[in-house]
Design a protein around this motif. Structure first.
Motif, PDB file in Angstrom:
ATOM      1  N   LYS A   1       0.858  -1.204   0.000  1.00  0.00           N
ATOM      2  CA  LYS A   1       0.000   0.000   0.000  1.00  0.00           C
ATOM      3  C   LYS A   1       0.883   1.239   0.000  1.00  0.00           C
ATOM      4  O   LYS A   1       1.934   1.257   0.667  1.00  0.00           O
ATOM      5  CB  LYS A   1      -0.861   0.012   1.271  1.00  0.00           C
ATOM      6  N   TYR A   2       0.452   2.240  -0.703  1.00  0.00           N
ATOM      7  CA  TYR A   2       1.267   3.443  -0.897  1.00  0.00           C
ATOM      8  C   TYR A   2       0.626   4.663  -0.235  1.00  0.00           C
ATOM      9  O   TYR A   2      -0.594   4.747  -0.101  1.00  0.00           O
ATOM     10  CB  TYR A   2       1.451   3.693  -2.400  1.00  0.00           C
ATOM     11  N   ASP A   3       1.492   5.628   0.105  1.00  0.00           N
ATOM     12  CA  ASP A   3       1.003   6.897   0.650  1.00  0.00           C
ATOM     13  C   ASP A   3       0.311   7.705  -0.441  1.00  0.00           C
ATOM     14  O   ASP A   3      -0.623   8.463  -0.181  1.00  0.00           O
ATOM     15  CB  ASP A   3       2.169   7.761   1.150  1.00  0.00           C
ATOM     16  N   ALA A   4       0.837   7.570  -1.658  1.00  0.00           N
ATOM     17  CA  ALA A   4       0.317   8.390  -2.759  1.00  0.00           C
ATOM     18  C   ALA A   4       0.433   7.650  -4.083  1.00  0.00           C
ATOM     19  O   ALA A   4       1.333   6.825  -4.271  1.00  0.00           O
ATOM     20  CB  ALA A   4       1.103   9.703  -2.837  1.00  0.00           C
ATOM     21  N   ILE A   5      -0.502   7.966  -4.966  1.00  0.00           N
ATOM     22  CA  ILE A   5      -0.428   7.478  -6.348  1.00  0.00           C
ATOM     23  C   ILE A   5      -0.482   8.694  -7.245  1.00  0.00           C
ATOM     24  O   ILE A   5      -1.288   9.613  -7.015  1.00  0.00           O
ATOM     25  CB  ILE A   5      -1.603   6.519  -6.667  1.00  0.00           C
ATOM     26  N   ILE A   6       0.382   8.715  -8.257  1.00  0.00           N
ATOM     27  CA  ILE A   6       0.292   9.787  -9.256  1.00  0.00           C
ATOM     28  C   ILE A   6      -0.033   9.168 -10.611  1.00  0.00           C
ATOM     29  O   ILE A   6       0.456   8.090 -10.956  1.00  0.00           O
ATOM     30  CB  ILE A   6       1.590  10.646  -9.333  1.00  0.00           C
ATOM     31  N   CYS A   7      -0.895   9.845 -11.350  1.00  0.00           N
ATOM     32  CA  CYS A   7      -1.289   9.412 -12.702  1.00  0.00           C
ATOM     33  C   CYS A   7      -1.301  10.694 -13.535  1.00  0.00           C
ATOM     34  O   CYS A   7      -2.332  11.360 -13.647  1.00  0.00           O
ATOM     35  CB  CYS A   7      -2.667   8.740 -12.659  1.00  0.00           C
ATOM     36  N   LEU A   8      -0.137  11.051 -14.082  1.00  0.00           N
ATOM     37  CA  LEU A   8       0.036  12.385 -14.668  1.00  0.00           C
ATOM     38  C   LEU A   8       0.354  12.356 -16.161  1.00  0.00           C
ATOM     39  O   LEU A   8       0.611  11.301 -16.744  1.00  0.00           O
ATOM     40  CB  LEU A   8       1.150  13.124 -13.905  1.00  0.00           C
ATOM     41  N   GLY A   9       0.327  13.549 -16.758  1.00  0.00           N
ATOM     42  CA  GLY A   9       0.660  13.679 -18.180  1.00  0.00           C
ATOM     43  C   GLY A   9      -0.510  13.317 -19.082  1.00  0.00           C
ATOM     44  O   GLY A   9      -0.329  12.802 -20.178  1.00  0.00           O
ATOM     45  N   ASN A  10      -1.728  13.597 -18.608  1.00  0.00           N
ATOM     46  CA  ASN A  10      -2.937  13.309 -19.377  1.00  0.00           C
ATOM     47  C   ASN A  10      -3.008  11.829 -19.753  1.00  0.00           C
ATOM     48  O   ASN A  10      -3.188  11.476 -20.916  1.00  0.00           O
ATOM     49  CB  ASN A  10      -2.976  14.167 -20.653  1.00  0.00           C
ATOM     50  N   SER A  11      -2.839  10.971 -18.757  1.00  0.00           N
ATOM     51  CA  SER A  11      -2.799   9.530 -19.014  1.00  0.00           C
ATOM     52  C   SER A  11      -4.171   8.859 -18.880  1.00  0.00           C
ATOM     53  O   SER A  11      -4.519   7.978 -19.667  1.00  0.00           O
ATOM     54  CB  SER A  11      -1.820   8.868 -18.041  1.00  0.00           C
ATOM     55  N   PHE A  12      -4.956   9.292 -17.894  1.00  0.00           N
ATOM     56  CA  PHE A  12      -6.243   8.649 -17.604  1.00  0.00           C
ATOM     57  C   PHE A  12      -7.169   8.694 -18.827  1.00  0.00           C
ATOM     58  O   PHE A  12      -8.075   7.886 -18.979  1.00  0.00           O
ATOM     59  CB  PHE A  12      -6.884   9.345 -16.397  1.00  0.00           C
ATOM     60  N   THR A  13      -6.935   9.646 -19.698  1.00  0.00           N
ATOM     61  CA  THR A  13      -7.691   9.843 -20.933  1.00  0.00           C
ATOM     62  C   THR A  13      -7.608   8.641 -21.885  1.00  0.00           C
ATOM     63  O   THR A  13      -8.366   8.549 -22.845  1.00  0.00           O
ATOM     64  CB  THR A  13      -7.139  11.112 -21.631  1.00  0.00           C
ATOM     65  N   HIS A  14      -6.670   7.723 -21.608  1.00  0.00           N
ATOM     66  CA  HIS A  14      -6.529   6.555 -22.480  1.00  0.00           C
ATOM     67  C   HIS A  14      -7.635   5.522 -22.264  1.00  0.00           C
ATOM     68  O   HIS A  14      -7.768   4.599 -23.062  1.00  0.00           O
ATOM     69  CB  HIS A  14      -5.167   5.888 -22.265  1.00  0.00           C
ATOM     70  N   LEU A  15      -8.394   5.681 -21.179  1.00  0.00           N
ATOM     71  CA  LEU A  15      -9.472   4.712 -20.927  1.00  0.00           C
ATOM     72  C   LEU A  15     -10.741   5.163 -21.641  1.00  0.00           C
ATOM     73  O   LEU A  15     -11.250   6.261 -21.369  1.00  0.00           O
ATOM     74  CB  LEU A  15      -9.720   4.581 -19.414  1.00  0.00           C
ATOM     75  N   PHE A  16     -11.253   4.337 -22.501  1.00  0.00           N
ATOM     76  CA  PHE A  16     -12.426   4.711 -23.303  1.00  0.00           C
ATOM     77  C   PHE A  16     -13.740   4.254 -22.701  1.00  0.00           C
ATOM     78  O   PHE A  16     -14.770   4.852 -22.947  1.00  0.00           O
ATOM     79  CB  PHE A  16     -12.292   4.172 -24.733  1.00  0.00           C
ATOM     80  N   GLU A  17     -13.705   3.146 -21.950  1.00  0.00           N
ATOM     81  CA  GLU A  17     -14.965   2.641 -21.400  1.00  0.00           C
ATOM     82  C   GLU A  17     -15.120   3.130 -19.952  1.00  0.00           C
ATOM     83  O   GLU A  17     -14.166   3.059 -19.169  1.00  0.00           O
ATOM     84  CB  GLU A  17     -15.008   1.108 -21.431  1.00  0.00           C
ATOM     85  N   GLU A  18     -16.328   3.571 -19.623  1.00  0.00           N
ATOM     86  CA  GLU A  18     -16.539   4.051 -18.251  1.00  0.00           C
ATOM     87  C   GLU A  18     -16.261   2.962 -17.224  1.00  0.00           C
ATOM     88  O   GLU A  18     -15.703   3.227 -16.147  1.00  0.00           O
ATOM     89  CB  GLU A  18     -17.965   4.585 -18.064  1.00  0.00           C
ATOM     90  N   ALA A  19     -16.600   1.733 -17.549  1.00  0.00           N
ATOM     91  CA  ALA A  19     -16.347   0.632 -16.605  1.00  0.00           C
ATOM     92  C   ALA A  19     -14.853   0.515 -16.319  1.00  0.00           C
ATOM     93  O   ALA A  19     -14.444   0.217 -15.183  1.00  0.00           O
ATOM     94  CB  ALA A  19     -16.884  -0.678 -17.178  1.00  0.00           C
TER      95      ALA A  19
END
Ligand code: SAM
Length: 272
Positions: A133-151
């Motif tokens: 388990k981590y103190d923090a997670i980073i997801c940067l550089g406009n990466s989350f946009t790669h997911l096309f399905e809401e699920a």
């Protein structure tokens, strides 16, 4: 890097979107979008020095201000944030679903005298490959946009939530797609993230389900990325529904509202 990463290494030299590029709208596509030729130029696209100047100590201050130490970078890419945070003293683990990206990040880290701990992991199955388990997670550089399905988005956020300690924080950013969707005319100040002055990033197709960007490099070569245009409040809603109690959104590294039309939004989502 894990054995699994080696097995899925894809040295293709051209991107392939088939006969109908704007019809390609799947969360799995990212792996074959980041081909070697594109990845090798990625650092040119995001000039590291200019990017460091733009961001300043923003992420370091957010993490240090909350007393965080262990950081999981789930979208390592070529390693910019992993290396910066490792140099700043954080205990960083660098994950990505693209073996091409992890290989490049590892190489970049060696050049910066940093030894990266890399894990090949897709966000949707994160906890299968990333342990602890981590103190923090980073997801940067406009990466989350790669997911096309809401699920897939909901699943990825649930995986991030589960990989965080009880008081963990997720920092996730996105391009200001509201501005692009609402104006249908794209302008960027080219100051944040995609800073290489000689590289142009232009949306060649935009609708409610797709933003297809074309990146042109100084040698004339072109690459594309197909991305889902996340609206700011939609992302904030997803974060809350994933269980994050507090979601604060910044525009271009300032409190939301301070800049009228930022290029990027950064969401800081806290479990407590
Ligand atoms: N964070 C880096 C930066 O700011 O330079 C890289 C950003 S790059 C636009 C997006 C990264 O997200 C790529 O390295 C890609 O492989 C990764 N990625 C996209 N979808 C993913 C998924 N479902 N699971 C894991 N990694 C993914």
């Amino acid at each position: 890097m894990t054995d699994q990463a080696d097995k899925t290494f894809r040295p293709e030299s051209t991107q392939d979107y088939g006969e109908d590029p704007t019809g390609v709208r799947t969360s799995d596509k990212y792996v074959s979008e980041y081909i070697r030729g594109f990845v090798d130029k990625w650092d040119e696209l995001i000039d590291w020095n200019q990017r460091a100047d733009s961001e300043g100590r923003f992420f370091i201050d957010i993490l240090k201000g909350r007393g965080k130490d262990s950081v999981l970078d789930v979208a390592t890419g070529t390693g910019f944030h992993s290396i910066q945070l490792a140099k700043a003293g954080f205990a960083v683990t660098s994950a990505d679903g693209s073996a091409e990206m992890l290989a490049k990040a590892f190489q970049n880290a060696v050049e910066h005298d940093v030894m990266l701990k890399t894990v090949h992991a897709d966000w949707r199955y994160l906890n299968r490959d990333v342990h602890g388990k981590y103190d923090a997670i980073i997801c940067l550089g406009n990466s989350f946009t790669h997911l096309f399905e809401e699920a897939d988005r909901r699943r990825a956020l649930a995986e991030f939530y589960a990989a965080l300690k009880h008081d963990g924080v997720l920092i996730i950013d996105q391009r200001n797609y509201d501005a692009i969707l609402d104006s249908k005319k794209f302008q960027t100040k080219h100051k944040y993230y995609y800073c290489g002055d000689q590289v142009t990033a232009v949306p060649v197709h935009v609708d409610d389900g797709l933003a297809r960007f074309e990146y042109t490099f100084p040698d004339g070569s072109k690459h594309n990325l197909n991305m889902f245009p996340l609206r700011k409040n939609y992302t904030r809603g997803l974060l809350r529904e994933a269980g994050f109690q507090k979601v604060q959104t910044y525009g271009d590294f300032m409190e939301d509202g301070e800049e009228s039309r930022p290029d990027f939004f950064i969401h800081v989502a806290e479990k407590l």
